[in-house]
Design a protein around this motif. Structure first.
Motif, PDB file in Angstrom:
ATOM      1  N   ALA B 100       0.793  -1.235   0.000  1.00  0.00           N
ATOM      2  CA  ALA B 100       0.000   0.000   0.000  1.00  0.00           C
ATOM      3  C   ALA B 100       0.824   1.283   0.000  1.00  0.00           C
ATOM      4  N   LEU B 101       1.653   1.442   1.036  1.00  0.00           N
ATOM      5  CA  LEU B 101       2.311   2.745   1.216  1.00  0.00           C
ATOM      6  C   LEU B 101       3.287   3.116   0.103  1.00  0.00           C
ATOM      7  N   GLY B 102       4.109   2.138  -0.322  1.00  0.00           N
ATOM      8  CA  GLY B 102       5.130   2.429  -1.350  1.00  0.00           C
ATOM      9  C   GLY B 102       4.526   3.056  -2.600  1.00  0.00           C
ATOM     10  N   PRO B 103       3.603   2.341  -3.267  1.00  0.00           N
ATOM     11  CA  PRO B 103       3.032   2.927  -4.495  1.00  0.00           C
ATOM     12  C   PRO B 103       2.237   4.209  -4.241  1.00  0.00           C
ATOM     13  N   LEU B 104       1.472   4.223  -3.143  1.00  0.00           N
ATOM     14  CA  LEU B 104       0.611   5.385  -2.899  1.00  0.00           C
ATOM     15  C   LEU B 104       1.426   6.639  -2.562  1.00  0.00           C
ATOM     16  N   VAL B 105       2.395   6.473  -1.655  1.00  0.00           N
ATOM     17  CA  VAL B 105       3.212   7.638  -1.271  1.00  0.00           C
ATOM     18  C   VAL B 105       4.003   8.151  -2.478  1.00  0.00           C
ATOM     19  N   THR B 106       4.569   7.222  -3.250  1.00  0.00           N
ATOM     20  CA  THR B 106       5.330   7.633  -4.445  1.00  0.00           C
ATOM     21  C   THR B 106       4.419   8.408  -5.401  1.00  0.00           C
ATOM     22  N   ALA B 107       3.213   7.877  -5.597  1.00  0.00           N
ATOM     23  CA  ALA B 107       2.285   8.534  -6.530  1.00  0.00           C
ATOM     24  C   ALA B 107       1.898   9.923  -6.031  1.00  0.00           C
ATOM     25  N   LEU B 108       1.652  10.046  -4.734  1.00  0.00           N
ATOM     26  CA  LEU B 108       1.255  11.363  -4.208  1.00  0.00           C
ATOM     27  C   LEU B 108       2.394  12.370  -4.307  1.00  0.00           C
ATOM     28  N   ILE B 109       3.603  11.903  -3.992  1.00  0.00           N
ATOM     29  CA  ILE B 109       4.758  12.807  -4.113  1.00  0.00           C
ATOM     30  C   ILE B 109       4.963  13.206  -5.578  1.00  0.00           C
ATOM     31  N   CYS B 110       4.872  12.204  -6.451  1.00  0.00           N
ATOM     32  CA  CYS B 110       5.105  12.491  -7.873  1.00  0.00           C
ATOM     33  C   CYS B 110       4.005  13.370  -8.466  1.00  0.00           C
ATOM     34  N   SER B 111       2.777  13.220  -7.966  1.00  0.00           N
ATOM     35  CA  SER B 111       1.732  14.090  -8.533  1.00  0.00           C
ATOM     36  C   SER B 111       2.015  15.534  -8.140  1.00  0.00           C
ATOM     37  N   GLY B 112       2.572  15.727  -6.931  1.00  0.00           N
ATOM     38  CA  GLY B 112       2.944  17.086  -6.518  1.00  0.00           C
ATOM     39  C   GLY B 112       4.180  17.589  -7.223  1.00  0.00           C
ATOM     40  N   LYS B 113       5.168  16.727  -7.330  1.00  0.00           N
ATOM     41  CA  LYS B 113       6.457  17.164  -7.873  1.00  0.00           C
ATOM     42  C   LYS B 113       6.499  17.075  -9.409  1.00  0.00           C
ATOM     43  N   VAL B 114       6.113  15.922  -9.928  1.00  0.00           N
ATOM     44  CA  VAL B 114       6.232  15.689 -11.373  1.00  0.00           C
ATOM     45  C   VAL B 114       4.996  16.199 -12.131  1.00  0.00           C
ATOM     46  N   GLY B 115       3.799  15.842 -11.614  1.00  0.00           N
ATOM     47  CA  GLY B 115       2.555  16.231 -12.294  1.00  0.00           C
ATOM     48  C   GLY B 115       2.439  17.741 -12.421  1.00  0.00           C
ATOM     49  N   SER B 116       2.749  18.443 -11.330  1.00  0.00           N
ATOM     50  CA  SER B 116       2.668  19.908 -11.383  1.00  0.00           C
ATOM     51  C   SER B 116       3.731  20.461 -12.331  1.00  0.00           C
ATOM     52  N   GLY B 117       4.899  19.824 -12.325  1.00  0.00           N
ATOM     53  CA  GLY B 117       5.988  20.256 -13.214  1.00  0.00           C
ATOM     54  C   GLY B 117       5.592  20.116 -14.672  1.00  0.00           C
ATOM     55  N   ILE B 118       4.974  18.975 -15.004  1.00  0.00           N
ATOM     56  CA  ILE B 118       4.540  18.756 -16.395  1.00  0.00           C
ATOM     57  C   ILE B 118       3.444  19.766 -16.756  1.00  0.00           C
ATOM     58  N   GLY B 119       2.478  19.937 -15.843  1.00  0.00           N
ATOM     59  CA  GLY B 119       1.379  20.886 -16.089  1.00  0.00           C
ATOM     60  C   GLY B 119       1.901  22.291 -16.336  1.00  0.00           C
ATOM     61  N   ALA B 120       2.842  22.706 -15.482  1.00  0.00           N
ATOM     62  CA  ALA B 120       3.389  24.067 -15.606  1.00  0.00           C
ATOM     63  C   ALA B 120       4.239  24.211 -16.864  1.00  0.00           C
ATOM     64  N   GLU B 121       5.044  23.187 -17.159  1.00  0.00           N
ATOM     65  CA  GLU B 121       5.931  23.264 -18.326  1.00  0.00           C
ATOM     66  C   GLU B 121       5.127  23.338 -19.630  1.00  0.00           C
ATOM     67  N   LEU B 122       4.175  22.415 -19.770  1.00  0.00           N
ATOM     68  CA  LEU B 122       3.373  22.420 -21.000  1.00  0.00           C
ATOM     69  C   LEU B 122       2.440  23.633 -21.042  1.00  0.00           C
ATOM     70  N   GLY B 123       1.929  24.023 -19.864  1.00  0.00           N
ATOM     71  CA  GLY B 123       1.074  25.211 -19.799  1.00  0.00           C
ATOM     72  C   GLY B 123       1.827  26.445 -20.258  1.00  0.00           C
ATOM     73  N   SER B 124       3.055  26.567 -19.791  1.00  0.00           N
ATOM     74  CA  SER B 124       3.889  27.702 -20.188  1.00  0.00           C
ATOM     75  C   SER B 124       4.193  27.656 -21.689  1.00  0.00           C
ATOM     76  N   MET B 125       4.457  26.461 -22.190  1.00  0.00           N
ATOM     77  CA  MET B 125       4.711  26.324 -23.639  1.00  0.00           C
ATOM     78  C   MET B 125       3.465  26.684 -24.447  1.00  0.00           C
ATOM     79  N   LYS B 126       2.310  26.345 -23.873  1.00  0.00           N
ATOM     80  CA  LYS B 126       1.051  26.628 -24.582  1.00  0.00           C
ATOM     81  C   LYS B 126       0.793  28.139 -24.647  1.00  0.00           C
ATOM     82  N   VAL B 127       0.897  28.812 -23.495  1.00  0.00           N
ATOM     83  CA  VAL B 127       0.543  30.237 -23.487  1.00  0.00           C
ATOM     84  C   VAL B 127       1.597  31.108 -24.185  1.00  0.00           C
ATOM     85  N   THR B 128       2.818  30.599 -24.309  1.00  0.00           N
ATOM     86  CA  THR B 128       3.837  31.380 -25.036  1.00  0.00           C
ATOM     87  C   THR B 128       3.954  30.915 -26.499  1.00  0.00           C
TER      88      THR B 128
END
Lengths: 256, 264
Positions: B100-128
């Protein structure tokens, strides 16, 4: 205005007929028609928000028209499949208002990227030669290793133009090439547009609200007012007309 | 330009927008599967993204995994002591962390760290207009930006999840060893004694699904960012919130499916 290049009026590279485009309730283009001939530079003038950029985005296939016909190099843009559209896009250079350089890549990589993605079989030597050629054409040979963030507005515009030139386009679409630049840099960009046209034998549509740019680069100007072309022709013909809307635009431009 | 009379909606404006969004997300995901299987494959960019994503999340996952291992052990011990069952601690930790904890904690951390990074990077590429610049250069931005990133998260997050479980178990071992002087080999033997093949596959399946979810939502939100720089922030924020919510829903569904399979 002196025209150094040859315009072939028998060959139409872009033909737009009765073009309409709306965004929800907002009617931007309302029956726009335009012909661009080989070797010709047409400047589309108009106030901000009149749909000038929408027009060139439709030409390049970024937006779909609601009604009307856009034929580029003999092909109806809105009827093309993705692969066919991409083949056509290799002949269209698009210079964006804010240059749209890839932030994560340095200048060299920005220039190489479209070439390497479209022609993966090119050797490093061929890619380097193409990069050298376009960077020289825009006069920024010493900036190849820099990141876009460290360039000035004028330099970014030049690199943006170089990036489109690397694919050797037949048509250039410039979206507000002088917006946000100081008068000296504006003059340099205007010169560059003319140099590009002469060296690469391109036909261009230049979107701007800058009359100096229009006069310096356009063989013909067309004023877009309220979604339609109010008048098109040589610069002096257009601005000597008695049309109140054109006079208003002329005055607006100088007050701005 | 002229505005005509107010627009008519099929249901209400809000509901129309909701269903429009759901349909768009569905089409976006369908497009991913369609384009992921077609040439050209951007292997170099895929490797680059795997490296970036792994590297971006690694320090945080190491620290969080280690702390979770210690904290979970410390909190579980008193309850087991009440029943005189502290010898079951490694097994309990093994089940909790690996399943339980390994996959869930990794996913939650990655959604904060990686998911937001991807959203911001592509979002920035889109608006510029960088995404439009790719499009007009005859480059398929969906294939180059979205397919590579989604595949990268789908590949990398299971690896990070495995790594997180190992680090958490090491944290647990340190705590158990300091209290009960248990050897490393016995601790890990006991920790894995109650974990079977289905448990391991469930953990892997969860991590793969979570990785895909983080990638596709981050890309979807970034790719559809509007309204300038504020749209970039909104895309990053929505990527995190939505992926976290969907990860919890997926967790329940996968556990239910796993339990159902176990009955056979």
């Amino acid at each position: 205005m002196e025209t150094l290049h040859v315009i072939d009026y028998n060959e139409t590279v872009i033909s737009i007929k009765d073009l309409y485009k709306s965004f929800g309730d907002l009617h931007v283009l309302k029956g726009v028609s335009l012909d661009l001939h080989k070797g010709e530079n047409i400047v589309v003038l108009g106030k901000s928000g009149t749909g000038k950029s929408v027009l060139i985005k439709i030409i390049s296939g970024l937006l779909k028209p609601d009604k009307g016909e856009v034929i580029v190099l003999g092909k109806k843009v809105d009827e093309l499949k993705r692969k066919e559209l991409n083949e056509l896009r290799l002949h269209i250079g698009f210079s964006f208002q804010n240059s749209a350089l890839y932030d994560s890549m340095n200048v060299r990589r920005n220039l190489e990227f479209p070439l390497m993605m479209n022609y993966p079989k090119l050797t490093k030597k061929e890619v380097d030669a193409a990069v050298e050629e376009v960077i020289e054409a825009v006069g920024l040979k010493n900036k190849l290793k820099e990141m876009p963030a460290s360039l000035s507005g004028g330099q970014r515009k030049r690199i943006g133009i170089a990036r489109t030139l690397i694919l050797k386009p037949k048509i250039m679409l410039y979206d507000e090439p002088t917006a946000g630049l100081d008068p000296i840099t504006c003059t340099e960009i205007n010169q560059l547009i003319n140099e590009v046209q002469e060296k690469y034998n391109t036909s261009s549509i230049i979107i701007t609200h800058d009359l100096t740019c229009a006069k310096a680069t356009g063989d013909k100007v067309a004023i877009l007012i309220d979604g339609q072309f109010a008048k098109a022709g040589k610069f002096d013909e257009v601005f000597n007309s008695n049309n109140e809307l054109i006079k208003e635009f002329y005055n607006y431009n100088f007050i701005q | 330009m002229k505005r005509t009379t107010s627009r008519k909606y099929v249901l209400t404006k809000r509901l129309d927008n909701y269903f429009y969004g759901v349909n768009n997300a569905y089409l976006f995901t369908a497009d991913f599967f369609k384009q992921a299987l077609r040439r050209p494959f951007h292997f170099k960019e895929l490797v680059n993204q795997c490296y970036e994503i792994g590297l971006r999340a690694l320090p945080l996952i190491t620290l969080t995994g280690f702390i979770i291992g210690i904290v979970f052990t410390k909190q579980s011990r008193p309850s087991l002591e009440d029943f005189g069952a502290t010898s079951w601690l490694p097994s309990l930790l093994g089940i909790a962390i690996v399943k339980a904890l390994g996959p869930l904690v990794t996913a939650l951390i990655c959604s904060g760290k990686v998911g937001s990074g991807i959203g911001a990077e592509l979002g920035s590429m889109k608006v510029t207009e960088q995404i439009d610049a790719m499009e007009v250069s005859a480059i398929n931005p969906f294939k180059y930006l979205v397919v590579t990133r989604v595949l990268a998260t789908t590949i990398t997050i299971p690896i990070l999840s495995f790594y997180c479980s190992v680090v958490a178990l090491i944290g647990s071992y340190i705590n158990v060893h300091s209290e009960e002087n248990t050897s490393f080999v016995i601790f890990f033997k006991n920790a894995f004694s109650t974990i079977n093949f289905l448990d391991l596959w469930t953990a892997v399946a969860k991590a793969v699904v979570f990785g895909f979810t983080i990638g596709i939502i981050g890309c979807y939100k970034g790719f559809n960012a509007t309204q300038g720089t504020s749209g970039v922030g909104k895309a990053a924020n929505e990527a995190v919130v939505m992926s976290m919510f969907i990860i919890f829903v997926e967790e329940i569904v996968i556990v239910q499916i796993s339990n159902w399979i176990r009955t056979f």
